[in-house]
Motif scaffolding. Sequence first.
Motif, PDB file in Angstrom:
ATOM      1  N   ASN A  47       0.913  -1.103  -0.163  1.00  0.00           N
ATOM      2  CA  ASN A  47      -0.177  -0.216   0.014  1.00  0.00           C
ATOM      3  C   ASN A  47       0.898   1.119  -0.174  1.00  0.00           C
ATOM      4  N   ARG A  48       0.533   2.285  -0.960  1.00  0.00           N
ATOM      5  CA  ARG A  48       1.255   3.407  -0.903  1.00  0.00           C
ATOM      6  C   ARG A  48       0.984   4.884  -0.221  1.00  0.00           C
ATOM      7  N   PHE A  49       0.138   4.481   1.066  1.00  0.00           N
ATOM      8  CA  PHE A  49      -0.556   5.560   1.548  1.00  0.00           C
ATOM      9  C   PHE A  49       0.830   6.143   2.338  1.00  0.00           C
ATOM     10  N   TRP A  50       1.424   5.376   3.073  1.00  0.00           N
ATOM     11  CA  TRP A  50       2.439   6.165   3.876  1.00  0.00           C
ATOM     12  C   TRP A  50       3.722   6.759   3.080  1.00  0.00           C
ATOM     13  N   PRO A  51       4.083   6.016   1.977  1.00  0.00           N
ATOM     14  CA  PRO A  51       5.151   6.822   1.097  1.00  0.00           C
ATOM     15  C   PRO A  51       4.550   7.817   0.525  1.00  0.00           C
ATOM     16  N   VAL A  52       3.259   7.891  -0.045  1.00  0.00           N
ATOM     17  CA  VAL A  52       2.726   9.086  -0.616  1.00  0.00           C
ATOM     18  C   VAL A  52       2.541  10.218   0.535  1.00  0.00           C
ATOM     19  N   LEU A  53       2.128   9.950   1.331  1.00  0.00           N
ATOM     20  CA  LEU A  53       1.808  10.789   2.848  1.00  0.00           C
ATOM     21  C   LEU A  53       3.257  11.691   2.860  1.00  0.00           C
ATOM     22  N   HIS A  54       4.277  10.933   3.028  1.00  0.00           N
ATOM     23  CA  HIS A  54       5.556  11.678   3.219  1.00  0.00           C
ATOM     24  C   HIS A  54       6.023  12.513   2.037  1.00  0.00           C
ATOM     25  N   ARG A  55       6.008  11.927   0.918  1.00  0.00           N
ATOM     26  CA  ARG A  55       6.512  12.571  -0.483  1.00  0.00           C
ATOM     27  C   ARG A  55       5.507  13.912  -0.761  1.00  0.00           C
ATOM     28  N   SER A  56       4.424  13.733  -0.267  1.00  0.00           N
ATOM     29  CA  SER A  56       3.694  14.713  -0.463  1.00  0.00           C
ATOM     30  C   SER A  56       3.913  16.099   0.458  1.00  0.00           C
ATOM     31  N   GLY A  57       4.718  15.813   1.517  1.00  0.00           N
ATOM     32  CA  GLY A  57       4.894  16.824   2.498  1.00  0.00           C
ATOM     33  C   GLY A  57       4.074  16.794   3.886  1.00  0.00           C
ATOM     34  N   PHE A  58       3.298  15.774   3.835  1.00  0.00           N
ATOM     35  CA  PHE A  58       2.370  15.913   5.025  1.00  0.00           C
ATOM     36  C   PHE A  58       3.109  15.332   6.339  1.00  0.00           C
ATOM     37  N   THR A  59       4.197  14.523   6.021  1.00  0.00           N
ATOM     38  CA  THR A  59       4.898  14.165   7.148  1.00  0.00           C
ATOM     39  C   THR A  59       6.495  14.400   6.894  1.00  0.00           C
ATOM     40  N   PRO A  60       7.160  14.466   8.055  1.00  0.00           N
ATOM     41  CA  PRO A  60       8.703  14.903   7.792  1.00  0.00           C
ATOM     42  C   PRO A  60       9.518  13.814   7.451  1.00  0.00           C
ATOM     43  N   ARG A  61       8.957  12.639   7.761  1.00  0.00           N
ATOM     44  CA  ARG A  61       9.441  11.198   7.317  1.00  0.00           C
ATOM     45  C   ARG A  61       8.393  10.263   7.129  1.00  0.00           C
ATOM     46  N   GLN A  62       8.862   9.144   6.252  1.00  0.00           N
ATOM     47  CA  GLN A  62       7.680   8.150   6.169  1.00  0.00           C
ATOM     48  C   GLN A  62       7.534   7.379   7.385  1.00  0.00           C
ATOM     49  N   LEU A  63       6.585   7.504   7.831  1.00  0.00           N
ATOM     50  CA  LEU A  63       5.824   6.631   8.974  1.00  0.00           C
ATOM     51  C   LEU A  63       5.442   5.210   8.585  1.00  0.00           C
ATOM     52  N   ARG A  64       5.389   4.255   9.445  1.00  0.00           N
ATOM     53  CA  ARG A  64       5.401   3.045   9.345  1.00  0.00           C
ATOM     54  C   ARG A  64       3.862   2.714   9.878  1.00  0.00           C
ATOM     55  N   PRO A 153      -4.707   4.609  -2.651  1.00  0.00           N
ATOM     56  CA  PRO A 153      -3.119   4.197  -2.736  1.00  0.00           C
ATOM     57  C   PRO A 153      -3.050   2.995  -2.619  1.00  0.00           C
ATOM     58  N   SER A 154      -4.178   1.868  -2.929  1.00  0.00           N
ATOM     59  CA  SER A 154      -3.950   0.509  -3.248  1.00  0.00           C
ATOM     60  C   SER A 154      -3.218   0.306  -4.262  1.00  0.00           C
ATOM     61  N   HIS A 159      -2.989   2.533 -12.322  1.00  0.00           N
ATOM     62  CA  HIS A 159      -2.591   3.708 -13.233  1.00  0.00           C
ATOM     63  C   HIS A 159      -2.263   5.046 -12.650  1.00  0.00           C
ATOM     64  N   TRP A 160      -2.110   5.163 -11.339  1.00  0.00           N
ATOM     65  CA  TRP A 160      -1.718   6.155 -10.598  1.00  0.00           C
ATOM     66  C   TRP A 160      -0.173   5.570  -9.923  1.00  0.00           C
ATOM     67  N   THR A 161       0.826   6.389 -10.185  1.00  0.00           N
ATOM     68  CA  THR A 161       2.224   5.922  -9.789  1.00  0.00           C
ATOM     69  C   THR A 161       2.065   6.453  -8.357  1.00  0.00           C
ATOM     70  N   LEU A 162       3.456   6.083  -7.812  1.00  0.00           N
ATOM     71  CA  LEU A 162       3.673   6.786  -6.394  1.00  0.00           C
ATOM     72  C   LEU A 162       3.921   8.287  -6.806  1.00  0.00           C
ATOM     73  N   GLU A 163       4.596   8.721  -7.754  1.00  0.00           N
ATOM     74  CA  GLU A 163       4.898  10.054  -8.149  1.00  0.00           C
ATOM     75  C   GLU A 163       3.582  10.777  -8.342  1.00  0.00           C
ATOM     76  N   THR A 164       2.854  10.239  -9.266  1.00  0.00           N
ATOM     77  CA  THR A 164       1.561  11.236  -9.503  1.00  0.00           C
ATOM     78  C   THR A 164       0.560  11.234  -8.412  1.00  0.00           C
ATOM     79  N   MET A 165       0.658  10.079  -7.625  1.00  0.00           N
ATOM     80  CA  MET A 165      -0.437  10.094  -6.511  1.00  0.00           C
ATOM     81  C   MET A 165       0.403  11.154  -5.350  1.00  0.00           C
ATOM     82  N   ALA A 166       1.598  11.304  -5.407  1.00  0.00           N
ATOM     83  CA  ALA A 166       2.389  12.194  -4.334  1.00  0.00           C
ATOM     84  C   ALA A 166       1.934  13.703  -4.826  1.00  0.00           C
ATOM     85  N   GLN A 167       1.895  13.902  -6.233  1.00  0.00           N
ATOM     86  CA  GLN A 167       1.659  15.141  -6.477  1.00  0.00           C
ATOM     87  C   GLN A 167       0.136  15.496  -6.556  1.00  0.00           C
ATOM     88  N   GLU A 168      -0.662  14.707  -6.373  1.00  0.00           N
ATOM     89  CA  GLU A 168      -2.111  14.966  -6.199  1.00  0.00           C
ATOM     90  C   GLU A 168      -2.522  15.233  -4.536  1.00  0.00           C
TER      91      GLU A 168
END
Length: 179
Positions: A47-64, A153-154, A159-168
């Motif tokens: 699941n890409r939720f935690w990496p996307v949350l960090h890459r989008s700037g919501f968290t200062p590091r990737q949480l588990r 984030p499933s 069709h949504w990549t980690l990068e395009t999800m982080a942008q959204e």
Amino acid sequence: MTPEELLAARDRVVPDVVAGGLRVLFCGINPGLMSAAKGLHFARPGNRFWPVLHRSGFTPRQLRPEEQDELLTYGLGITNVVTRASARADELTAEEYEEGGRQLTARVERLRPQWLAVAGVTAYRAAFGEKKARIGPQERRIGDTRIWALPSPSGLNAHWTLETMAQEYGRLRSSVELP
């Protein structure tokens, strides 16, 4: 995790991570079996939720997933449209989505976050009867709470990549009022 442990998690509920006055209440579709078995949101390794949350700037590091309560320190929370766990979201009925939308509305009215971010535009459409809703900010509000439909984030949402999800998710992040 064994297949038996996963099957035993069917229909379990994963407790919300919430508080009043959040900046963003993220809302998943419903817990998957691994999340329910672990009692943690977005717990499946793919699941890409935690990496996307960090890459989008919501968290200062990737949480588990096991650090999910730390979200509250950032003014963030997690809930679900439908509370019961299933192997796949397509196992949910239209009635479950509609009831989930009513219950979610009541939660949002009580908690009063700035934003409700539904991670799954299809779930948003089904829960709120907004058949033409698209990814992005919505016209509908719940009281003063604004709504944003995000891509799920499933890993099934390929069709949504980690990068395009982080942008959204980043578009939402730039719309959130900082404390």
